[in-house]
Design a protein around this motif. Sequence first.
Motif, PDB file in Angstrom:
ATOM      1  N   MET A 285     -55.293   8.556 -37.035  1.00 29.12           N
ATOM      2  CA  MET A 285     -55.159   9.999 -36.838  1.00 29.12           C
ATOM      3  C   MET A 285     -53.724  10.377 -36.482  1.00 29.12           C
ATOM      4  SD  MET A 285     -58.663  11.339 -34.986  1.00 29.12           S
ATOM      5  CE  MET A 285     -58.516  10.295 -33.547  1.00 29.12           C
ATOM      6  N   LYS A 286     -53.116   9.610 -35.580  1.00 29.82           N
ATOM      7  CA  LYS A 286     -51.727   9.879 -35.181  1.00 29.82           C
ATOM      8  C   LYS A 286     -50.770   9.688 -36.348  1.00 29.82           C
ATOM      9  CE  LYS A 286     -52.167   8.760 -30.261  1.00 29.82           C
ATOM     10  NZ  LYS A 286     -51.726   7.843 -29.171  1.00 29.82           N
ATOM     11  N   LEU A 287     -50.992   8.638 -37.122  1.00 30.23           N
ATOM     12  CA  LEU A 287     -50.096   8.366 -38.246  1.00 30.23           C
ATOM     13  C   LEU A 287     -50.225   9.435 -39.322  1.00 30.23           C
ATOM     14  CD1 LEU A 287     -48.026   6.553 -39.567  1.00 30.23           C
ATOM     15  CD2 LEU A 287     -49.899   5.148 -40.464  1.00 30.23           C
ATOM     16  N   ARG A 288     -51.445   9.922 -39.556  1.00 29.62           N
ATOM     17  CA  ARG A 288     -51.628  10.971 -40.574  1.00 29.62           C
ATOM     18  C   ARG A 288     -50.827  12.219 -40.213  1.00 29.62           C
ATOM     19  NH1 ARG A 288     -57.526  13.394 -41.713  1.00 29.62           N
ATOM     20  NH2 ARG A 288     -57.252  13.931 -39.508  1.00 29.62           N
TER      21      ARG A 288
ATOM     22  N   ASP B 221     -46.032  15.678 -41.051  1.00 25.49           N
ATOM     23  CA  ASP B 221     -44.898  16.385 -40.447  1.00 25.49           C
ATOM     24  C   ASP B 221     -43.590  15.974 -41.101  1.00 25.49           C
ATOM     25  OD1 ASP B 221     -46.577  17.690 -38.748  1.00 25.49           O
ATOM     26  OD2 ASP B 221     -46.121  16.463 -36.980  1.00 25.49           O
ATOM     27  N   VAL B 222     -43.406  14.678 -41.274  1.00 28.31           N
ATOM     28  CA  VAL B 222     -42.152  14.181 -41.864  1.00 28.31           C
ATOM     29  C   VAL B 222     -42.026  14.629 -43.313  1.00 28.31           C
ATOM     30  CG1 VAL B 222     -40.959  12.072 -42.602  1.00 28.31           C
ATOM     31  CG2 VAL B 222     -41.906  12.226 -40.291  1.00 28.31           C
ATOM     32  N   GLU B 223     -43.117  14.579 -44.052  1.00 24.13           N
ATOM     33  CA  GLU B 223     -43.102  14.997 -45.455  1.00 24.13           C
ATOM     34  C   GLU B 223     -42.706  16.473 -45.565  1.00 24.13           C
ATOM     35  OE1 GLU B 223     -45.831  13.567 -49.146  1.00 24.13           O
ATOM     36  OE2 GLU B 223     -46.874  14.593 -47.514  1.00 24.13           O
ATOM     37  N   ARG B 224     -43.283  17.305 -44.695  1.00 24.04           N
ATOM     38  CA  ARG B 224     -42.979  18.743 -44.719  1.00 24.04           C
ATOM     39  C   ARG B 224     -41.526  19.018 -44.327  1.00 24.04           C
ATOM     40  NH1 ARG B 224     -42.718  21.906 -40.506  1.00 24.04           N
ATOM     41  NH2 ARG B 224     -43.892  20.449 -39.194  1.00 24.04           N
ATOM     42  N   LEU B 225     -41.066  18.431 -43.232  1.00 25.40           N
ATOM     43  CA  LEU B 225     -39.707  18.695 -42.749  1.00 25.40           C
ATOM     44  C   LEU B 225     -38.659  18.185 -43.729  1.00 25.40           C
ATOM     45  CD1 LEU B 225     -40.292  17.742 -39.007  1.00 25.40           C
ATOM     46  CD2 LEU B 225     -39.690  20.023 -39.861  1.00 25.40           C
ATOM     47  N   LYS B 226     -38.913  17.036 -44.320  1.00 25.41           N
ATOM     48  CA  LYS B 226     -37.970  16.480 -45.301  1.00 25.41           C
ATOM     49  C   LYS B 226     -37.835  17.416 -46.495  1.00 25.41           C
ATOM     50  CE  LYS B 226     -37.205  12.263 -48.017  1.00 25.41           C
ATOM     51  NZ  LYS B 226     -37.420  12.726 -49.387  1.00 25.41           N
ATOM     52  N   GLU B 227     -38.958  17.910 -46.997  1.00 22.78           N
ATOM     53  CA  GLU B 227     -38.918  18.797 -48.152  1.00 22.78           C
ATOM     54  C   GLU B 227     -38.231  20.119 -47.804  1.00 22.78           C
ATOM     55  OE1 GLU B 227     -39.239  20.247 -51.910  1.00 22.78           O
ATOM     56  OE2 GLU B 227     -39.464  18.201 -51.157  1.00 22.78           O
ATOM     57  N   GLU B 228     -38.523  20.663 -46.618  1.00 21.72           N
ATOM     58  CA  GLU B 228     -37.873  21.904 -46.201  1.00 21.72           C
ATOM     59  C   GLU B 228     -36.360  21.707 -46.064  1.00 21.72           C
ATOM     60  OE1 GLU B 228     -41.666  23.753 -43.648  1.00 21.72           O
ATOM     61  OE2 GLU B 228     -39.892  22.968 -42.620  1.00 21.72           O
TER      62      GLU B 228
ATOM     63  N   ILE C 189     -35.855  13.487 -38.300  1.00 20.20           N
ATOM     64  CA  ILE C 189     -35.397  12.200 -37.766  1.00 20.20           C
ATOM     65  C   ILE C 189     -36.004  11.941 -36.390  1.00 20.20           C
ATOM     66  CG2 ILE C 189     -33.348  11.004 -36.875  1.00 20.20           C
ATOM     67  CD1 ILE C 189     -31.794  12.366 -39.207  1.00 20.20           C
ATOM     68  N   GLU C 190     -36.084  12.968 -35.581  1.00 19.18           N
ATOM     69  CA  GLU C 190     -36.688  12.820 -34.253  1.00 19.18           C
ATOM     70  C   GLU C 190     -38.171  12.493 -34.358  1.00 19.18           C
ATOM     71  OE1 GLU C 190     -35.772  16.539 -32.446  1.00 19.18           O
ATOM     72  OE2 GLU C 190     -33.699  16.005 -31.963  1.00 19.18           O
ATOM     73  N   ARG C 191     -38.834  13.068 -35.356  1.00 16.66           N
ATOM     74  CA  ARG C 191     -40.270  12.808 -35.541  1.00 16.66           C
ATOM     75  C   ARG C 191     -40.502  11.368 -35.980  1.00 16.66           C
ATOM     76  NH1 ARG C 191     -44.454  12.269 -34.399  1.00 16.66           N
ATOM     77  NH2 ARG C 191     -46.421  13.241 -34.991  1.00 16.66           N
ATOM     78  N   ILE C 192     -39.598  10.814 -36.743  1.00 16.48           N
ATOM     79  CA  ILE C 192     -39.720   9.419 -37.183  1.00 16.48           C
ATOM     80  C   ILE C 192     -39.519   8.477 -36.004  1.00 16.48           C
ATOM     81  CG2 ILE C 192     -38.666   7.615 -38.606  1.00 16.48           C
ATOM     82  CD1 ILE C 192     -37.899   9.929 -40.567  1.00 16.48           C
ATOM     83  N   GLY C 193     -38.510   8.764 -35.194  1.00 12.92           N
ATOM     84  CA  GLY C 193     -38.224   7.913 -34.046  1.00 12.92           C
ATOM     85  C   GLY C 193     -37.448   6.668 -34.449  1.00 12.92           C
ATOM     86  N   GLU C 194     -37.164   5.843 -33.451  1.00 15.28           N
ATOM     87  CA  GLU C 194     -36.447   4.594 -33.707  1.00 15.28           C
ATOM     88  C   GLU C 194     -36.965   3.482 -32.798  1.00 15.28           C
ATOM     89  OE1 GLU C 194     -32.277   4.868 -32.844  1.00 15.28           O
ATOM     90  OE2 GLU C 194     -32.560   6.502 -31.419  1.00 15.28           O
TER      91      GLU C 194
ATOM     92  N   ILE D  47     -37.357   5.076 -44.042  1.00 16.68           N
ATOM     93  CA  ILE D  47     -37.488   6.538 -44.053  1.00 16.68           C
ATOM     94  C   ILE D  47     -36.444   7.151 -43.129  1.00 16.68           C
ATOM     95  CG2 ILE D  47     -39.278   6.471 -42.272  1.00 16.68           C
ATOM     96  CD1 ILE D  47     -38.895   9.050 -45.128  1.00 16.68           C
ATOM     97  N   ARG D  48     -36.177   6.529 -42.001  1.00 13.70           N
ATOM     98  CA  ARG D  48     -35.132   7.040 -41.103  1.00 13.70           C
ATOM     99  C   ARG D  48     -33.763   6.900 -41.754  1.00 13.70           C
ATOM    100  NH1 ARG D  48     -34.530   8.312 -35.685  1.00 13.70           N
ATOM    101  NH2 ARG D  48     -32.429   7.991 -34.859  1.00 13.70           N
TER     102      ARG D  48
END
Length: 575
Positions: free
Chosen positions: A305-308, A313-320, A341-346, A356-357
Amino acid sequence: MANKKTSKAAAKKRTQAASTSTSGSPTSMPNGASNIPTEPSASGSSSPRPPPSPSPVVGQATPSPPPAEPGQEDILVRAEKVKERGNVAFKAAKYADAVELYTKAIEMNPLEPSYLTNRAASYMALKRFRQALEDCQMAASLQSESPSAKTLLRLARCQLAVGSSTPALSTIRTVLTLEPKNAQALQLRDKVQVLENHVRTFELAKQRKEWGLARLALDKCLQAIEGEGGDIPPEWRFWRVELELSRGNWEAANMAANDALRLNPNSPDALALRGLVLFLSGRLPQALQHVTSALRLDPGHEPAMKLRKRVKDVERLKEEGNVAFKTNKLQEALAKYTECIERIGEAEEEGKGGQIRATLLSNRATTLLKLNRHEDALADTQASLRLVSSSFKALRTRARIYLHLEKYDAAIEDFNTAIQQAQTEGTATENDVRALKSELKKAEAALKRSKTKDYYKILGVSRDCTEIEIKKAYRRESLIHHPDKGGDEEKFKLVVEAHAVLSDPRRRERYDLGEDEDGMNGGGSGMGGGGGGMGGLSPEDIEHLFASFGGGGFGGGGGGGGGGRRGHSHGGFPF
């Protein structure tokens, strides 16, 4: 008399056939045991044991069976005969046939432990240790009042073969309580303790993030199980995936995740872990498919659930961010990429954000470059390349930044490496390679110019400046360096040269490609070779230039006719 003798003989025969001592079982085992049944099929019991209902619970005493009915007696006799046929098949190494026969015997008499241990031995010969483990556990529970050391030893071997080292040690301790000098138990205990030590080492190294030691310990664990011909526990396969992610070894992580999913296709854990690998590898649609499949199997699976949510979120922000960049909304693109980048984390456990980062850092670096924030852009490309050193796009961006920072040698090196990577990378096109080669040639020309004259630098403009910017810069630098205004005549000459070349599109192109272009020669109108030449300027430009300085020529003294020139000045430079 004959009838009485016949009746007694028949009764005696039935009694012998119904004997139920069934301690015997095949012992096809690792560690030196034989691969044939080692105990007889009958123990001299006076009557067969009927199957009570319900089945007994592990640890509880088995109740004494009531006397067998005639029909029950026939079933137990038939079960014993089927078991004997299973023994024959086992001796002939026909283990699948033996399993089938022992299964039939168990169905007839499910409370006879020897049938279960015999079938367990057959399963073990077929390397089906998890099924063997279940049979051994059931047999041990049926023997709870007086457990058989042989049954327990077989159980411990199954536990070792499936990686359950702690339960195996517990079982072996029970065997040694019954038979302190059991050589097989002592030998097996040593093997299990070695495995237990490797597991503990792995867990400690993982907690300390000592990935090299963790990898070594996990390899030892796998070798111990494979040496027994056992089944690798699914969680150990998951450990391998997590370990390769932590080490940033993407190819190995992908392979390990594929193996884990292939062997556990209906496991939500395996699907979610495979989805994580795909996400960190930058394959967002595939990642979403896997976590969706995991949630179909287990709607409450928290990691899935968390990964979905994270993937979406990352898919949307990247496209925007990409859309904003393409429409030249650079500040908006910068904000979107930063949030992404913050949503992906490190996190170190996720390879510090993975591919992806790296992609998003490269995107943000390109945006920062267009905003002329060269140092910030360089920091992002460096971070991107630390994650994925082979990205031709990140290498290209860094080469462009180096050009702006006048680090020409570094730019040339990056362009060359980018070309090599683009030629081998599946995502690069022929146009990408051609464009990189063109940029490389310009970088080489810039390096050559840096050792002679850099007209862009002389005018104080960037290499991608417009014609209007060149004219404005020419006007500004001319005012600063004109001798009549107290400037340096030599610098003024260089300003004139630079304008002559850069204001002519064809000459500028040749200059950018590294061809020799001297603003004093071959550019149109000149004013003589040695006296403050102004090659490349039209007569009207020269007139406007003089007019802006009050009609003076090079070297002082306002000459005659100056007033006419001022009359055409229109208040300054028309550039």
